[in-house]
Design a protein around this motif. Sequence first.
Motif, PDB file in Angstrom:
ATOM      1  N   TRP A  25       8.582 -69.309 -10.541  1.00  0.00           N
ATOM      2  CA  TRP A  25       9.590 -68.102 -10.012  1.00  0.00           C
ATOM      3  C   TRP A  25       9.680 -67.328 -11.411  1.00  0.00           C
ATOM      4  O   TRP A  25      10.021 -67.677 -12.387  1.00  0.00           O
ATOM      5  CB  TRP A  25      10.745 -68.765  -9.626  1.00  0.00           C
TER       6      TRP A  25
ATOM      7  N   SER B 257      10.107 -62.804 -12.752  1.00  0.00           N
ATOM      8  CA  SER B 257      10.220 -61.524 -12.551  1.00  0.00           C
ATOM      9  C   SER B 257       9.639 -60.530 -13.672  1.00  0.00           C
ATOM     10  O   SER B 257       9.726 -61.172 -14.824  1.00  0.00           O
ATOM     11  CB  SER B 257      11.447 -61.040 -11.937  1.00  0.00           C
TER      12      SER B 257
ATOM     13  N   GLU C  62       5.750 -65.416  -2.259  1.00  0.00           N
ATOM     14  CA  GLU C  62       7.242 -65.826  -2.165  1.00  0.00           C
ATOM     15  C   GLU C  62       8.336 -65.019  -2.520  1.00  0.00           C
ATOM     16  O   GLU C  62       8.150 -64.974  -3.890  1.00  0.00           O
ATOM     17  CB  GLU C  62       7.289 -67.321  -2.321  1.00  0.00           C
TER      18      GLU C  62
ATOM     19  N   ARG D 292      12.937 -64.507  -2.698  1.00  0.00           N
ATOM     20  CA  ARG D 292      14.013 -65.260  -2.254  1.00  0.00           C
ATOM     21  C   ARG D 292      14.381 -65.167  -0.770  1.00  0.00           C
ATOM     22  O   ARG D 292      14.860 -66.115  -0.206  1.00  0.00           O
ATOM     23  CB  ARG D 292      15.189 -64.742  -3.372  1.00  0.00           C
ATOM     24  N   ASP D 293      14.060 -64.254  -0.090  1.00  0.00           N
ATOM     25  CA  ASP D 293      14.507 -63.901   1.043  1.00  0.00           C
ATOM     26  C   ASP D 293      13.149 -64.079   2.112  1.00  0.00           C
ATOM     27  O   ASP D 293      13.593 -63.964   3.422  1.00  0.00           O
ATOM     28  CB  ASP D 293      15.314 -62.728   1.441  1.00  0.00           C
TER      29      ASP D 293
ATOM     30  N   GLU E  86      12.214 -61.045  -8.041  1.00  0.00           N
ATOM     31  CA  GLU E  86      11.651 -62.228  -8.427  1.00  0.00           C
ATOM     32  C   GLU E  86      10.800 -62.755  -7.362  1.00  0.00           C
ATOM     33  O   GLU E  86      11.053 -62.379  -6.149  1.00  0.00           O
ATOM     34  CB  GLU E  86      13.013 -63.305  -8.475  1.00  0.00           C
ATOM     35  N   HIS E  87       9.666 -63.384  -7.844  1.00  0.00           N
ATOM     36  CA  HIS E  87       8.617 -63.649  -6.724  1.00  0.00           C
ATOM     37  C   HIS E  87       7.889 -64.916  -7.520  1.00  0.00           C
ATOM     38  O   HIS E  87       7.970 -65.194  -8.715  1.00  0.00           O
ATOM     39  CB  HIS E  87       7.810 -62.454  -6.706  1.00  0.00           C
ATOM     40  N   ASN E  88       7.292 -65.809  -6.467  1.00  0.00           N
ATOM     41  CA  ASN E  88       6.462 -66.882  -6.938  1.00  0.00           C
ATOM     42  C   ASN E  88       5.334 -66.843  -5.901  1.00  0.00           C
ATOM     43  O   ASN E  88       5.240 -67.017  -4.721  1.00  0.00           O
ATOM     44  CB  ASN E  88       7.306 -68.161  -6.489  1.00  0.00           C
TER      45      ASN E  88
END
Length: 123
Positions: free
Chosen positions: A43, A45, A63, A65-66, A84-86
């Motif tokens: 995770w 950003s 991915e 958060r929502d 934020e991303h993964n």
Amino acid sequence: MDLSTVNIRQKFDLFTDQWKPHIIGELNGQQVKLAKLQGSFVWHSHEHEDEYFQVFKGTLFMEFRDKTEVVKEGEMIIVPKGVEHNPYTKPNEEVWVLLFEPASTQHTGEVEHERTHNDQQWI
């Protein structure tokens, strides 16, 4: 400036390491990078930079958060700055992606992780 063409598929054949982008071009302060991905990243950003991901092979899951976006071969996604991303893949699938991002972009943003590679090389 080099005015020759670049064969992206041939460039992918030049490396095997995963989660480590390799630079193949630069324009207007942006770098064009290739990476092979498998498994889950981390995770993170980028406070000031958008990121462009284009899938050349496989299926990438981005991915947030929502929600999670599925990016298939031949598709792209732009992750806006500050989001934020993964990124992750199916466990046994290697995914090939082309990235566009400012040259100043830190690989994992402010997150320090074993997969952080800020020493990316040209191929």
